[in-house]
Design an enzyme around this catalytic site. Structure first.
Site, mmCIF file in Angstrom:
data_model
loop_
_atom_site.group_PDB
_atom_site.id
_atom_site.type_symbol
_atom_site.label_atom_id
_atom_site.label_comp_id
_atom_site.label_asym_id
_atom_site.label_seq_id
_atom_site.Cartn_x
_atom_site.Cartn_y
_atom_site.Cartn_z
ATOM 1 N N TYR A 1 0.843 -1.195 0.000
ATOM 2 C CA TYR A 1 0.000 0.000 0.000
ATOM 3 C C TYR A 1 0.883 1.251 0.000
ATOM 4 O O TYR A 1 0.561 2.229 -0.674
ATOM 5 C CB TYR A 1 -0.931 0.008 1.219
ATOM 6 C CG TYR A 1 -2.004 -1.045 1.140
ATOM 7 C CD1 TYR A 1 -3.156 -0.834 0.404
ATOM 8 C CD2 TYR A 1 -1.856 -2.265 1.805
ATOM 9 C CE1 TYR A 1 -4.144 -1.807 0.319
ATOM 10 C CE2 TYR A 1 -2.836 -3.239 1.728
ATOM 11 C CZ TYR A 1 -3.975 -3.002 0.989
ATOM 12 O OH TYR A 1 -4.946 -3.966 0.898
ATOM 13 N N ASN B 1 -12.884 -0.944 -4.873
ATOM 14 C CA ASN B 1 -12.703 -1.306 -6.273
ATOM 15 C C ASN B 1 -13.927 -2.088 -6.766
ATOM 16 O O ASN B 1 -14.190 -3.187 -6.279
ATOM 17 C CB ASN B 1 -11.431 -2.147 -6.416
ATOM 18 C CG ASN B 1 -11.221 -2.707 -7.794
ATOM 19 O OD1 ASN B 1 -11.919 -2.365 -8.742
ATOM 20 N ND2 ASN B 1 -10.248 -3.592 -7.917
ATOM 21 N N CYS C 1 -6.713 -5.481 -7.498
ATOM 22 C CA CYS C 1 -6.435 -4.995 -6.149
ATOM 23 C C CYS C 1 -5.886 -6.101 -5.245
ATOM 24 O O CYS C 1 -5.278 -5.806 -4.213
ATOM 25 C CB CYS C 1 -7.685 -4.370 -5.545
ATOM 26 S SG CYS C 1 -9.130 -5.438 -5.538
ATOM 27 N N HIS C 2 -6.042 -7.368 -5.644
ATOM 28 C CA HIS C 2 -5.506 -8.472 -4.840
ATOM 29 C C HIS C 2 -3.981 -8.468 -4.828
ATOM 30 O O HIS C 2 -3.374 -9.105 -3.977
ATOM 31 C CB HIS C 2 -6.034 -9.821 -5.350
ATOM 32 C CG HIS C 2 -5.666 -10.136 -6.761
ATOM 33 N ND1 HIS C 2 -6.379 -9.644 -7.840
ATOM 34 C CD2 HIS C 2 -4.657 -10.881 -7.284
ATOM 35 C CE1 HIS C 2 -5.816 -10.077 -8.957
ATOM 36 N NE2 HIS C 2 -4.778 -10.836 -8.654
ATOM 37 N N GLU D 1 -1.613 -16.855 -9.427
ATOM 38 C CA GLU D 1 -0.682 -16.091 -10.253
ATOM 39 C C GLU D 1 0.779 -16.456 -9.968
ATOM 40 O O GLU D 1 1.682 -15.877 -10.556
ATOM 41 C CB GLU D 1 -0.907 -14.598 -10.057
ATOM 42 C CG GLU D 1 -2.243 -14.130 -10.605
ATOM 43 C CD GLU D 1 -2.419 -12.622 -10.562
ATOM 44 O OE1 GLU D 1 -1.454 -11.893 -10.229
ATOM 45 O OE2 GLU D 1 -3.539 -12.161 -10.862
#
Length: 169
Positions: A95, A118, A126-127, A153
């Site tokens: 962040y 979001n 946003c993850h 991912e």
């Protein structure tokens, strides 16, 4: 015209919303409870294409999305959501780093609030934002979904285990 359609995916049921030829929302996980009750459900060509691209993402066949989106938010939120789209697949930032990229190093909390609002999670990734020191903070779809998406991912979570989240194959 507003159209909403529900689909099933590896994270459970999710819903996509289109308005005037643009994607405006993706509800998943905990957010499904916020889905408007008095909404006409109809599948459009754009919603079908968004579903196809999400299915390809879940199958690890697609890493970026090519869809017309129009999230509604404040100018600051829109700025943060645009920056989120620049975070590469399979990577994370904090962040604090996102605040720095926004031009205000002291805006970490505001960045977190924008992240939590979001309206197009996954499409606006946003993850991929984590807390200082690599801590996993909340996710609007539920923390288990954030962990699943990061593992999907290929993000190394340091061997951490989370209840209800099995290994991604």
């Amino acid at each position: 015209m507003k159209a909403i359609y529900k689909y099933d995916g590896p994270l459970g049921t999710y819903a996509l919303e289109e308005q005037n030829g643009l994607l405006t929302r993706l509800w998943l996980g905990d957010r499904m409870a916020l889905l408007p009750g008095e909404t006409e459900i109809s599948e459009t060509p754009l919603l079908k294409e968004a579903h196809r691209q999400l299915t390809a993402y879940f199958a690890r066949e697609q890493k970026q999305f090519d869809l017309p989106i129009a999230p509604e938010g404040t100018p600051f939120q829109l700025k943060i959501w645009k920056l989120l789209q620049e975070i590469p697949y399979g990577t994370t930032i904090t962040y604090g780093e996102l605040a720095r990229r926004s031009g205000d190093i002291k805006a970490s909390r505001a960045v977190g609030m924008a992240n939590s609002r979001n309206p197009l999670p996954i499409l606006i990734p946003c993850h991929r934002v984590i807390g200082a020191g690599g801590s996993l903070t909340g996710y609007a779809g539920g923390l288990a979904q954030k962990v699943w998406l990061l593992r999907h991912e290929g993000v190394d979570l340091g061997g951490m285990t989370w209840p209800g989240v099995g290994p991604v194959k």
